[in-house]
Design an enzyme around this catalytic site. Structure first.
Site, PDB file in Angstrom:
ATOM      1  N   CYS A   1      40.812  44.137  57.863  1.00 20.10           N
ATOM      2  CA  CYS A   1      42.600  43.628  57.611  1.00 20.10           C
ATOM      3  C   CYS A   1      42.572  43.014  58.793  1.00 20.10           C
ATOM      4  O   CYS A   1      42.025  42.667  59.982  1.00 20.10           O
ATOM      5  CB  CYS A   1      43.397  44.947  56.673  1.00 20.10           C
ATOM      6  SG  CYS A   1      42.931  46.228  58.062  1.00 20.10           S
TER       7      CYS A   1
ATOM      8  N   ASP B   1      47.375  40.594  53.512  1.00 17.47           N
ATOM      9  CA  ASP B   1      48.197  40.505  52.321  1.00 17.47           C
ATOM     10  C   ASP B   1      47.927  38.810  53.049  1.00 17.47           C
ATOM     11  O   ASP B   1      47.651  37.759  52.832  1.00 17.47           O
ATOM     12  CB  ASP B   1      49.167  41.674  52.390  1.00 17.47           C
ATOM     13  CG  ASP B   1      48.674  43.109  51.247  1.00 17.47           C
ATOM     14  OD1 ASP B   1      48.021  42.995  50.731  1.00 17.47           O
ATOM     15  OD2 ASP B   1      49.006  43.627  51.941  1.00 17.47           O
TER      16      ASP B   1
ATOM     17  N   HIS C   1      41.836  32.668  60.164  1.00 17.02           N
ATOM     18  CA  HIS C   1      40.893  33.253  58.883  1.00 17.02           C
ATOM     19  C   HIS C   1      39.310  33.466  59.890  1.00 17.02           C
ATOM     20  O   HIS C   1      39.375  32.458  60.414  1.00 17.02           O
ATOM     21  CB  HIS C   1      40.889  33.810  57.649  1.00 17.02           C
ATOM     22  CG  HIS C   1      40.621  32.232  57.267  1.00 17.02           C
ATOM     23  ND1 HIS C   1      41.684  31.371  56.881  1.00 17.02           N
ATOM     24  CD2 HIS C   1      39.137  31.342  56.855  1.00 17.02           C
ATOM     25  CE1 HIS C   1      41.233  30.792  56.728  1.00 17.02           C
ATOM     26  NE2 HIS C   1      40.016  29.809  56.519  1.00 17.02           N
TER      27      HIS C   1
ATOM     28  N   GLN D   1      42.203  49.773  60.348  1.00 19.20           N
ATOM     29  CA  GLN D   1      43.082  50.825  60.061  1.00 19.20           C
ATOM     30  C   GLN D   1      42.762  51.545  59.173  1.00 19.20           C
ATOM     31  O   GLN D   1      42.342  52.611  59.026  1.00 19.20           O
ATOM     32  CB  GLN D   1      43.417  51.176  61.091  1.00 19.20           C
ATOM     33  CG  GLN D   1      42.687  50.685  63.022  1.00 19.20           C
ATOM     34  CD  GLN D   1      44.100  50.835  64.205  1.00 19.20           C
ATOM     35  OE1 GLN D   1      45.810  51.371  63.998  1.00 19.20           O
ATOM     36  NE2 GLN D   1      43.385  50.863  65.464  1.00 19.20           N
TER      37      GLN D   1
ATOM     38  N   LYS E   1      41.059  43.436  41.070  1.00 19.30           N
ATOM     39  CA  LYS E   1      40.792  42.443  41.296  1.00 19.30           C
ATOM     40  C   LYS E   1      38.816  42.827  42.074  1.00 19.30           C
ATOM     41  O   LYS E   1      37.828  41.583  41.917  1.00 19.30           O
ATOM     42  CB  LYS E   1      40.677  41.990  42.631  1.00 19.30           C
ATOM     43  CG  LYS E   1      42.100  41.042  42.052  1.00 19.30           C
ATOM     44  CD  LYS E   1      41.744  39.524  41.316  1.00 19.30           C
ATOM     45  CE  LYS E   1      43.300  39.339  41.841  1.00 19.30           C
ATOM     46  NZ  LYS E   1      44.874  38.603  41.816  1.00 19.30           N
TER      47      LYS E   1
END
Length: 130
Positions: free
Chosen positions: A70, A29, A37, A74, A52
């Site tokens: 993420c 998020d 990233h 997990q 989406k």
């Protein structure tokens, strides 16, 4: 068509990243904004991922391998990957996606092992492909 998902290591992803038909899907998020990233990844936050999915499929048209992650891979990464697999099974459309993968240890593991991290704020991230 992808009917299941499996896991991929950071080292495997690093060698796959050079292929033009792979897309990396970051489902973190807000952390993406301040943690950085994986270069070239596209961002679809887990909080509204399900609604989406059609946008994602449009954005990754022509790709055959999607790698989800993420922070730790997990919960959010695997659950979004599963939602995509379920969605593809339900719509039954002919899509090019053959592999739905989850990055083991997520972004945190990727960064901790010294793999390249991009800190740009461009959406979408063009990143370096290396």
């Amino acid at each position: 068509m992808a009917r299941s998902m499996s896991y991929i290591t950071g080292a495997q992803l690093l060698s796959l990243k050079r292929r033009p038909n792979i897309a990396i899907i970051d489902v973190r998020d807000d952390e993406r904004n301040y943690d950085g990233h994986i270069a070239g990844s596209v961002h679809y936050a887990s909080s509204d991922f399900s609604e989406k999915i059609p946008n994602l499929l449009q954005e990754v048209k022509g790709k055959d391998t999607l790698v989800f992650h993420c922070a730790l891979s997990q919960v959010r990464g695997p659950s979004c990957a599963r939602r995509l697999v379920d969605y593809l099974s339900e719509i039954g459309k002919d899509v090019s996606i053959e592999n739905v993968l989850v990055l083991e240890r997520g972004f945190n593991g990727w960064e901790a092992s010294g793999k390249p991290v991009c800190r740009c704020t461009d959406i979408p991230c063009k990143g370096n492909k290396a």
